[in-house]
Design a protein around this motif. Structure first.
Motif, mmCIF file in Angstrom:
data_model
loop_
_atom_site.group_PDB
_atom_site.id
_atom_site.type_symbol
_atom_site.label_atom_id
_atom_site.label_comp_id
_atom_site.label_asym_id
_atom_site.label_seq_id
_atom_site.Cartn_x
_atom_site.Cartn_y
_atom_site.Cartn_z
ATOM 1 N N THR A 34 0.671 -0.664 -0.561
ATOM 2 C CA THR A 34 -0.061 -0.107 0.564
ATOM 3 C C THR A 34 0.585 1.322 0.083
ATOM 4 O O THR A 34 0.309 2.694 -0.386
ATOM 5 N N LEU A 35 2.074 0.886 1.652
ATOM 6 C CA LEU A 35 2.417 2.540 1.166
ATOM 7 C C LEU A 35 3.984 2.314 -0.158
ATOM 8 O O LEU A 35 3.936 4.033 -1.175
ATOM 9 N N GLY A 36 3.957 1.181 -0.904
ATOM 10 C CA GLY A 36 5.080 0.762 -1.848
ATOM 11 C C GLY A 36 4.057 2.391 -3.247
ATOM 12 O O GLY A 36 5.013 2.570 -3.854
ATOM 13 N N LYS A 37 2.956 1.626 -3.470
ATOM 14 C CA LYS A 37 2.029 2.707 -4.356
ATOM 15 C C LYS A 37 2.254 4.221 -3.932
ATOM 16 O O LYS A 37 2.336 4.827 -5.081
ATOM 17 N N VAL A 38 2.038 4.323 -3.546
ATOM 18 C CA VAL A 38 2.512 5.336 -2.568
ATOM 19 C C VAL A 38 3.734 6.574 -3.056
ATOM 20 O O VAL A 38 3.647 7.785 -3.471
ATOM 21 N N PHE A 39 4.435 5.635 -2.160
ATOM 22 C CA PHE A 39 6.102 6.428 -2.954
ATOM 23 C C PHE A 39 6.187 6.275 -4.278
ATOM 24 O O PHE A 39 6.945 7.067 -4.939
ATOM 25 N N SER A 40 5.852 5.439 -5.188
ATOM 26 C CA SER A 40 5.415 5.207 -6.561
ATOM 27 C C SER A 40 5.471 6.101 -7.322
ATOM 28 O O SER A 40 5.545 6.142 -8.601
ATOM 29 N N LYS A 41 4.567 7.033 -6.637
ATOM 30 C CA LYS A 41 4.004 8.120 -7.420
ATOM 31 C C LYS A 41 5.664 9.561 -7.613
ATOM 32 O O LYS A 41 5.372 9.679 -8.661
ATOM 33 N N GLU A 42 6.190 9.637 -6.885
ATOM 34 C CA GLU A 42 7.652 10.217 -7.037
ATOM 35 C C GLU A 42 8.718 9.032 -7.162
ATOM 36 O O GLU A 42 9.841 9.665 -7.838
ATOM 37 N N TYR A 43 8.806 7.816 -6.543
ATOM 38 C CA TYR A 43 10.289 7.050 -6.760
ATOM 39 C C TYR A 43 9.962 5.129 -7.195
ATOM 40 O O TYR A 43 8.814 5.341 -7.540
ATOM 41 N N LYS A 44 11.129 4.809 -7.005
ATOM 42 C CA LYS A 44 10.896 3.925 -8.974
ATOM 43 C C LYS A 44 10.936 3.093 -7.188
ATOM 44 O O LYS A 44 12.634 2.537 -6.656
ATOM 45 N N VAL A 45 9.897 2.078 -6.713
ATOM 46 C CA VAL A 45 10.295 1.306 -5.596
ATOM 47 C C VAL A 45 10.491 0.080 -5.657
ATOM 48 O O VAL A 45 9.376 -0.263 -6.842
ATOM 49 N N TYR A 46 11.400 -0.377 -5.006
ATOM 50 C CA TYR A 46 11.772 -2.641 -5.342
ATOM 51 C C TYR A 46 11.013 -3.143 -3.856
ATOM 52 O O TYR A 46 11.595 -2.261 -2.378
ATOM 53 N N LEU A 47 9.713 -3.680 -3.430
ATOM 54 C CA LEU A 47 9.398 -4.177 -2.632
ATOM 55 C C LEU A 47 10.150 -5.760 -2.385
ATOM 56 O O LEU A 47 9.876 -6.643 -3.000
ATOM 57 N N VAL A 48 11.108 -5.632 -1.666
ATOM 58 C CA VAL A 48 12.002 -7.239 -1.639
ATOM 59 C C VAL A 48 11.245 -8.225 -0.792
ATOM 60 O O VAL A 48 11.041 -7.851 0.795
ATOM 61 N N ASP A 49 11.169 -9.242 -0.955
ATOM 62 C CA ASP A 49 11.374 -10.733 0.382
ATOM 63 C C ASP A 49 12.844 -10.448 0.215
ATOM 64 O O ASP A 49 13.421 -11.538 -0.390
ATOM 65 N N LEU A 50 13.164 -10.773 1.781
ATOM 66 C CA LEU A 50 14.453 -10.883 2.351
ATOM 67 C C LEU A 50 14.452 -13.168 2.120
ATOM 68 O O LEU A 50 13.743 -13.374 2.360
ATOM 69 N N ARG A 51 15.815 -12.977 2.603
ATOM 70 C CA ARG A 51 15.939 -14.465 2.124
ATOM 71 C C ARG A 51 14.810 -14.810 3.537
ATOM 72 O O ARG A 51 15.177 -14.373 4.501
ATOM 73 N N ASN A 52 14.562 -16.388 3.365
ATOM 74 C CA ASN A 52 13.594 -17.231 4.497
ATOM 75 C C ASN A 52 11.944 -16.457 4.513
ATOM 76 O O ASN A 52 11.613 -16.100 5.237
ATOM 77 N N HIS A 53 12.146 -15.299 3.458
ATOM 78 C CA HIS A 53 10.759 -14.814 3.778
ATOM 79 C C HIS A 53 9.661 -14.418 2.221
ATOM 80 O O HIS A 53 11.025 -14.250 1.094
ATOM 81 N N GLY A 54 8.863 -14.499 2.515
ATOM 82 C CA GLY A 54 7.489 -14.588 1.357
ATOM 83 C C GLY A 54 8.125 -15.216 0.862
ATOM 84 O O GLY A 54 8.145 -16.912 0.413
ATOM 85 N N ASN A 55 8.580 -14.768 -1.210
ATOM 86 C CA ASN A 55 8.743 -15.625 -2.557
ATOM 87 C C ASN A 55 9.662 -15.647 -2.350
ATOM 88 O O ASN A 55 10.346 -16.836 -3.710
ATOM 89 N N SER A 56 10.895 -14.950 -1.793
ATOM 90 C CA SER A 56 12.577 -15.986 -1.537
ATOM 91 C C SER A 56 13.287 -16.763 -1.810
ATOM 92 O O SER A 56 12.318 -18.222 -0.602
ATOM 93 N N PRO A 57 14.870 -17.538 -1.729
ATOM 94 C CA PRO A 57 14.898 -18.927 -0.844
ATOM 95 C C PRO A 57 15.170 -19.079 -0.441
ATOM 96 O O PRO A 57 15.006 -17.884 0.857
ATOM 97 N N HIS A 58 14.989 -20.087 0.313
ATOM 98 C CA HIS A 58 15.169 -20.356 1.790
ATOM 99 C C HIS A 58 16.718 -20.810 1.226
ATOM 100 O O HIS A 58 17.405 -21.394 0.802
#
Length: 254
Positions: free
Chosen positions: A29-53
């Motif tokens: 949600t906040l990434g969309k707000v910031f993306s009006k002015e910036y290129k936002v990278y929403l990251v999954d850190l290792r062992n989290h989300g869709n990043s490798p384990h």
């Protein structure tokens, strides 16, 4: 490690990193707000989300992952925002690779040591029996036996994933995180510093940043401003997103 991430918008890069047990979805949600002015990278850190384990899980590895991501994306420098554990990653990145960090934003975490305090959350994860799980409602019911707070349960259950065969699994590498939870609380060590523009944002009702921590913060981050968000706990981005967004946008534009 090649981290999973998504990008929003265009402009100067802004990399956002979530806390322990979280994922990039927490900041969409906040990434969309910031993306009006910036290129936002929403990251999954290792062992989290869709990043490798991986069994390798500490701040050196996590910082290395972000450095690799920036190299792959051709980013010589980026604004960096991190919440909680992600804030620790951001601090380590800024103090070890200051040339790669433009402006630094740390949300509700200090460079001090935090003793392990996630016992109940781990109990919640372990309370879910996948053999007898039909849907997310069943998982919530099982977890409620050890975690009464529905908000905490909902946060944890964002990590529940349905596989192609209809069964469930955790996206998180629970075992690796639990084995390394002492490292998650580690403080910034050594004669290191970051002298660039820095903003620490503290939850007004959170105990993660105390007044006594201000001197410690500025011993590592000499230009740090420390701003409280009144009425917010540790998850400021979920509890007070508008206020947090306004503070971040003002700081980045200054």
């Amino acid at each position: 490690m090649k981290l999973h991430f998504r990008t929003l918008g265009a402009g100067e890069p802004l990399i956002i990193m979530h806390g322990v047990f979280g994922s990039s979805d927490n900041w969409q949600t906040l990434g969309k707000v910031f993306s009006k002015e910036y290129k936002v990278y929403l990251v999954d850190l290792r062992n989290h989300g869709n990043s490798p384990h991986s069994e390798d899980f500490d701040y050196d590895f996590m910082v290395g992952d972000v450095v690799e991501l920036m190299s792959d994306e051709g980013l010589s420098k980026s604004h960096i925002l991190g919440h909680s554990m992600g804030g620790k990653v951001a601090m380590h990145l800024a103090t070890k690779h200051s040339e790669m960090v433009d402006k630094l934003i740390v949300v509700d975490i200090a460079p001090k040591y935090y003793p392990p305090h996630h016992h109940q959350i781990f109990e919640g994860f372990h309370a879910v029996d996948f053999k007898n799980l039909q849907n997310r409602k069943d998982a919530d019911k099982q977890m409620s036996a050890v975690i009464s707070n529905i908000g905490v349960r909902q946060f944890i259950l964002k990590n529940l994933d349905r596989k192609k065969d209809g069964s469930f699994e955790w996206k998180l590498n629970i075992a690796a995180i639990e084995n390394a939870i002492e490292k998650v609380g580690a403080r910034i060590e050594g004669d290191v510093s970051f002298d660039g523009a820095t903003l620490f944002i503290a939850g007004g009702t959170s105990d993660y940043i105390d007044n006594e921590d201000h001197d410690l913060i500025r011993s590592y981050f000499s230009k740090a401003d420390i701003v409280p968000v009144e009425g917010a706990g540790h998850w400021i981005h979920a509890e007070k997103p508008e206020e947090l967004g306004q503070i971040v946008i003002k700081f980045l534009a200054s």
